[in-house]
Structure formats: C-alpha cells, structure tokens
Design a protein around this motif. Structure first.
Motif, PDB file in Angstrom:
ATOM      1  N   UNK A 155      10.532   0.674  10.531  1.00  0.00           N
ATOM      2  CA  UNK A 155      10.937   0.523   8.701  1.00  0.00           C
ATOM      3  C   UNK A 155      11.629   1.780   7.870  1.00  0.00           C
ATOM      4  N   UNK A 156      11.554   1.974   6.749  1.00  0.00           N
ATOM      5  CA  UNK A 156      12.187   2.762   6.663  1.00  0.00           C
ATOM      6  C   UNK A 156      11.354   2.360   5.124  1.00  0.00           C
ATOM      7  N   UNK A 157      11.604   3.621   4.083  1.00  0.00           N
ATOM      8  CA  UNK A 157      11.157   3.848   2.811  1.00  0.00           C
ATOM      9  C   UNK A 157      12.176   4.633   2.411  1.00  0.00           C
ATOM     10  N   UNK A 158      12.852   4.453   1.101  1.00  0.00           N
ATOM     11  CA  UNK A 158      14.037   5.216   0.581  1.00  0.00           C
ATOM     12  C   UNK A 158      13.495   4.861  -0.627  1.00  0.00           C
ATOM     13  N   UNK A 159      13.468   6.026  -1.321  1.00  0.00           N
ATOM     14  CA  UNK A 159      12.914   6.743  -2.468  1.00  0.00           C
ATOM     15  C   UNK A 159      14.312   6.902  -3.076  1.00  0.00           C
ATOM     16  N   UNK A 160      14.737   6.165  -4.694  1.00  0.00           N
ATOM     17  CA  UNK A 160      15.754   7.126  -5.518  1.00  0.00           C
ATOM     18  C   UNK A 160      15.807   7.981  -6.228  1.00  0.00           C
TER      19      UNK A 160
ATOM     20  N   UNK B 275      12.961   6.687  -8.379  1.00  0.00           N
ATOM     21  CA  UNK B 275      11.317   6.651  -8.178  1.00  0.00           C
ATOM     22  C   UNK B 275      11.451   5.257  -7.777  1.00  0.00           C
ATOM     23  N   UNK B 276      12.776   4.467  -7.836  1.00  0.00           N
ATOM     24  CA  UNK B 276      12.499   3.778  -7.217  1.00  0.00           C
ATOM     25  C   UNK B 276      11.992   3.110  -6.092  1.00  0.00           C
ATOM     26  N   UNK B 277      11.830   2.397  -5.383  1.00  0.00           N
ATOM     27  CA  UNK B 277      10.966   2.450  -3.226  1.00  0.00           C
ATOM     28  C   UNK B 277      11.935   1.455  -3.342  1.00  0.00           C
ATOM     29  N   UNK B 278      12.746   1.530  -1.987  1.00  0.00           N
ATOM     30  CA  UNK B 278      13.846   0.650  -1.377  1.00  0.00           C
ATOM     31  C   UNK B 278      12.727   0.603   0.126  1.00  0.00           C
TER      32      UNK B 278
ATOM     33  N   UNK C 206      16.256   9.192  -0.644  1.00  0.00           N
ATOM     34  CA  UNK C 206      15.339  10.172   0.155  1.00  0.00           C
ATOM     35  C   UNK C 206      14.383   9.286   1.220  1.00  0.00           C
ATOM     36  N   UNK C 207      14.919   8.925   2.666  1.00  0.00           N
ATOM     37  CA  UNK C 207      14.415   8.490   3.296  1.00  0.00           C
ATOM     38  C   UNK C 207      13.656   8.893   4.127  1.00  0.00           C
TER      39      UNK C 207
ATOM     40  N   UNK D  21       1.005  -1.473  -0.229  1.00  0.00           N
ATOM     41  CA  UNK D  21       0.051  -0.192   0.131  1.00  0.00           C
ATOM     42  C   UNK D  21       0.648   1.663   0.073  1.00  0.00           C
ATOM     43  N   UNK D  22       2.404   1.429   0.628  1.00  0.00           N
ATOM     44  CA  UNK D  22       3.183   2.654   0.513  1.00  0.00           C
ATOM     45  C   UNK D  22       3.356   2.599  -0.297  1.00  0.00           C
ATOM     46  N   UNK D  23       3.906   1.786  -1.119  1.00  0.00           N
ATOM     47  CA  UNK D  23       4.357   1.614  -2.239  1.00  0.00           C
ATOM     48  C   UNK D  23       3.813   2.333  -3.324  1.00  0.00           C
ATOM     49  N   UNK D  24       2.584   2.290  -3.345  1.00  0.00           N
ATOM     50  CA  UNK D  24       1.164   1.581  -4.814  1.00  0.00           C
ATOM     51  C   UNK D  24       1.829   0.966  -5.258  1.00  0.00           C
TER      52      UNK D  24
END
Length: 495
Positions: free
Chosen positions: A489-494, A443-446, A469-470, A329-332
């Motif tokens: 936890x973290x979601x990082x965006x390239x 824009x890739x989500x990690x 960007x974290x 959900x968070x990463x769509x």
C-alpha cells in the motif's frame, strides 16, 4: 441462509499486531469479516474503489451508466485473480476466534496460557496509542449519582439471538431459565441476553464472558480487578468453568455477582476515576465495541449488501481492524485531526477512527443499502459508546458519490488523513481523485492500495507526481479480507 455460509460471522479476536516499515508475511489473521458477493464470484479486492469502504461495505454503481466508477467495477470484474468465495473469509474468522482466550477449551487445558492472559502484571500492556489531548470519559457517563435507569436505545442481544429465532438453550438450562442481563461500565443500564445457541447467531455466553474480561482488565485497578479476574476463584474463571461443564445455574450465579460488583464500583465513582486516567482506548476494546455494533445492526441484514440493480455487480472487500490501526499509527492520527474515508460502505472504518483515535471522522458511500446499514450502525455506535463510557470523535456519514458530495468535498479541504481503496479504480477515476487532491492542505496524508504516481509518466505531465510525495509499504497476510497473502500500500503526502 446467511451468505456467510455455515460459519459464524460474530467472532472478532482481540489481539492486534503492529508492523514496521516493511514486514515479512506473518501467521493467519486474527481478525476478519465475511465477504459479500453477488450471485457470481466477484473481485472482493475492489474495496472502496469500486464500492466499499475499506472496512466493510459493498458498493455497486447505482445505475448501469458509463460513469468512471462503473467502468472501474467492470474492469475489476474482468480480473480473475481478484475472485474469491465468501466461505474462505468465514473460515478465517472462525479459526481466528478459536485461538482467542474465550474458546471452548477444556477448563483445565492450556492452563498456563490462560493464567498468563489474566496475569495482572500483563493486563496493563494492552495495545493502544497515548493521546494526552484526548478526554475519554463519555459526557453522559453514569457514576451512581441517581438510581434511575438510563434510557439507551441499543439493540439488545436477545433481539438477534433468542428462542424466538429458533436458537436452543445451552448449559443444561430450560427454556424459561435462559434470560439474563448484563451490566456495562458506562451506564446504569443492562443489556438483555438469552443463553442460547444458533447458527450464525450471537453466542450470548461468549459475548458476556468477553465483556466481563474487558471490564476487569481495562476499567479496573489490579486490586479492584481481583474479584473479577482471580485465576482460581474470580468471576471470569467461574463463568468459564460453568460454560465448559454445562452448568447453566453456576454461570447465571457468577454473572449476577459480576453485575453486583460492577454496580458497587460505579456507585463509588471508581469507574469514572479510572476512565479519567486513561489516554487511549485499547484496541481489543475498540474491536469488541465495533463487533457488537456490527453484530446487532449489519449482520442480521447482511444479505441486503448482496442486492444490486440490473446491469451492476456488487463487490465487497475490507481492510481489517489491525490494518486500519496500523494506518492510524503510520499517519499519526490524533483526536485533534480530521479523517475522511472515501467509499465508507457500512461505516466500519469511519467508526473505528472516531472510537480508536477520537478524531472528527467522515465517510461517504453511494450504495443505498450500505448507507441504510451505516446509519443503523452509527445510531447503535453512539449508544454503545455511552454504554462503555467512552467518548468517540464526531462521526459524519454522507450519502452519495464522494466525487460530488459537497459536505465530503468541504471536509477534504480540512482533512489530515484520507483513506481511499483504489485497488480496482480505472485510470479515469484515479485522475479525478488527483484533481480533488489539489484542494488538500499541505501535509495531508492519503492512504491507498495503489499509487497515484506511475513510473511511466514524467513530472512534466503528471499532476500526481507534482503534488504528492509517495512512500511504499508492505502489509502481512491477514490484513485484508479478500486474500490471506501479504500485499503493498502507499501513503502519499500532499506537497
């Protein structure tokens, strides 16, 4: 004896919670899988990181060499706060299932809750994500065009839970009366069961009731579902009463009527029409399909995941179904995207992404036994999806080190969402991953359990800070297998 101790490893609840940006700890988990450890208590938190897909696979370094991944494992082993026993998770799984609508409560107890579960006005509010671009109908869906039975190479329930496996008959049935067959909505094929009970075995009656409930509540309109889910005389209610009153013949009669009613709807084309109108897979259906696959392929051989070579240890930890759904959900994540799980273990998360979101889904694992079980899961998963009539996204499960596997590295360049559980990774391995992230598209989500960007570094010499960007998030208790406590936890965006 199963390493899941004396608790059943087959119960996966259906309710899924969704959390917002930051959440407070919630009640005990509704889903869980057992942890698999080596001969000594090991830090299960090293999921993916040291070796396991975020969802269900142990991983150990293939040889006692001083690689960065072996160092990560040794580092994790020295951390006492990460230790736990497999029995704890097994108890949580058992407790979670006890709270499901399919428990062994008295037929007249908790009647209000039971009726609310089957209320047609509430049945349509099942958690799933709408994806207008996704077509859910399986290309080989059977809609009554011919009478020939499909050829499906599934692992039947009777192959893992039967009288031959030292199980005993239930509901007052004699040994020659326990055999039954169960129809599914997507194929002209019936699964073979025996109505028996055995420790750490599939409970055939529960499994059948869960299928009947999901077929009635997900695949049918309210009018079509009435014979299945009527609160007083519906098939599901009759199955439940028969089970609780130990009326085996009544249970078999209700099951036979279910098979006949569903067959009639299949031949009318009603199932195909209803699936065509769906734009998302309800999460309880996702969990049921994944549980069926796991119970028939991994669970009977789960001890293999505790075997390791001399000089190494085995660490197991998993992100549970609700957590994985929340990540999606968070990463769509959508059906038009590419998902990559670095350290996929037996493939649970990779399969969940393909089923729940319909995306192209990749996983890479290096532990041989886990890879073998992942391949068995992938085969069963494909057959089960046809059985249920649902088309998943394309699944790729790779063997080897995700830092070196060429197909995985190529998939990373196209990835939209990457999952890597770096809970116990060394700084060296995290640094290697950051260098790999240089090839990710903008824009890739990690998604990771620990950030790759640290406060004690400056942007001038920190590659991670310059490309990522974290965002930091919290998850509630019950979202991971190694602890009931909440975490981050973290979601990082390239960039």
């Amino acid at each position: 004896m199963s390493i899941f101790s004396k608790r059943s490893k087959f119960r996966v609840p259906t309710e899924v919670r969704r959390i917002k940006q930051v959440v407070e700890p919630v009640a005990q988990p509704k889903t869980a899988r057992a942890a698999i450890l080596g001969s000594t208590a090991a830090p299960a938190a090293a999921s993916h990181s040291v070796s396991r897909s975020s969802h269900g696979t142990p991983r150990a370094s293939p040889k006692p060499a001083s690689s960065s991944r072996t160092q990560a494992l040794q580092s994790a082993m020295s951390s006492p706060e990460l230790r736990r026993s497999s029995t704890t998770t097994s108890r949580k799984r058992r407790a979670a299932y006890t709270n499901s609508p399919l428990n062994d409560s008295d037929p007249e107890s908790d009647d209000e809750d039971w009726r609310e579960t089957l209320d047609p006005s509430k049945r349509r509010k099942r958690a799933h994500t709408e994806d207008p671009a996704r077509q859910l109908r399986h290309p080989r869906l059977w809609a009554g065009q011919n009478e020939e039975e499909d050829e499906l190479g599934i692992v039947h329930a009777v192959e893992v839970a039967s009288l031959a496996d030292k199980c005993r008959p239930v509901m007052g049935l004699e040994e020659d009366e326990v055999g039954v067959r169960l129809r599914y909505p997507g194929a002209n094929y019936l699964e073979r069961y025996e109505l028996v009970w055995g420790r750490d075995k599939i409970d055939g009656a529960r499994d059948i009731m869960e299928v009947v409930n999901l077929v009635g509540s997900i695949y049918l309109t309210d009018a079509q579902a009435k014979p299945f889910l009527d609160q007083d005389h519906g098939i599901y209610r009759r199955l439940e009463k028969s089970k609780n009153t130990k009326d085996g013949k009544g249970f078999k009669a209700a099951l036979q009527e279910y098979n006949e009613q569903l067959l009639a709807l299949q031949k009318k084309g009603a199932i195909a029409q209803n699936i065509d109108a769906m734009r998302g897979v309800p999460r309880e259906l996702v969990e049921t399909i994944l549980r069926q696959v796991y119970d028939r392929t991994v669970a009977p051989k789960v001890e293999l995941l505790a075997k390791y070579q001399n000089g190494t240890d085995n660490v197991y930890g998993e992100l549970l179904h609700p957590f994985v759904s929340d990540i999606f959900d968070r990463t769509k994540l959508t059906s038009e995207m590419v998902f990559v799980d670095l350290g996929s273990g037996v493939g649970n998360v990779t399969l969940q992404a393909a089923l729940e979101r319909g995306c192209e889904s990749w996983g890479c694992e290096m532990m041989e036994n886990a890879c073998n079980l992942a391949e068995a899961q992938q085969k069963e998963f494909a057959a089960r999806c046809q059985l249920w009539g649902i088309a998943p996204g394309k699944v790729h499960l790779e063997r080897g080190d995700f830092c070196k596997n060429e197909r995985t590295l190529a998939a990373l360049k196209r990835a939209d969402v990457v999952l890597v559980n770096n809970q116990a990774f060394t700084s060296e391995l995290n640094g290697t991953l950051v260098n790999m992230f240089l090839d990710l598209k903008v824009g890739c989500k990690i998604v990771s359990l620990k950030t790759f960007v640290h406060d004690n570094k400056t942007a001038a010499n920190d590659v991670a800070a310059s490309i990522l960007d974290v965002e930091h998030f919290s998850y509630p208790g019950g979202y991971v297998s190694w602890t009931a406590a909440p975490g981050t936890f973290c979601i990082s965006t390239r960039k």
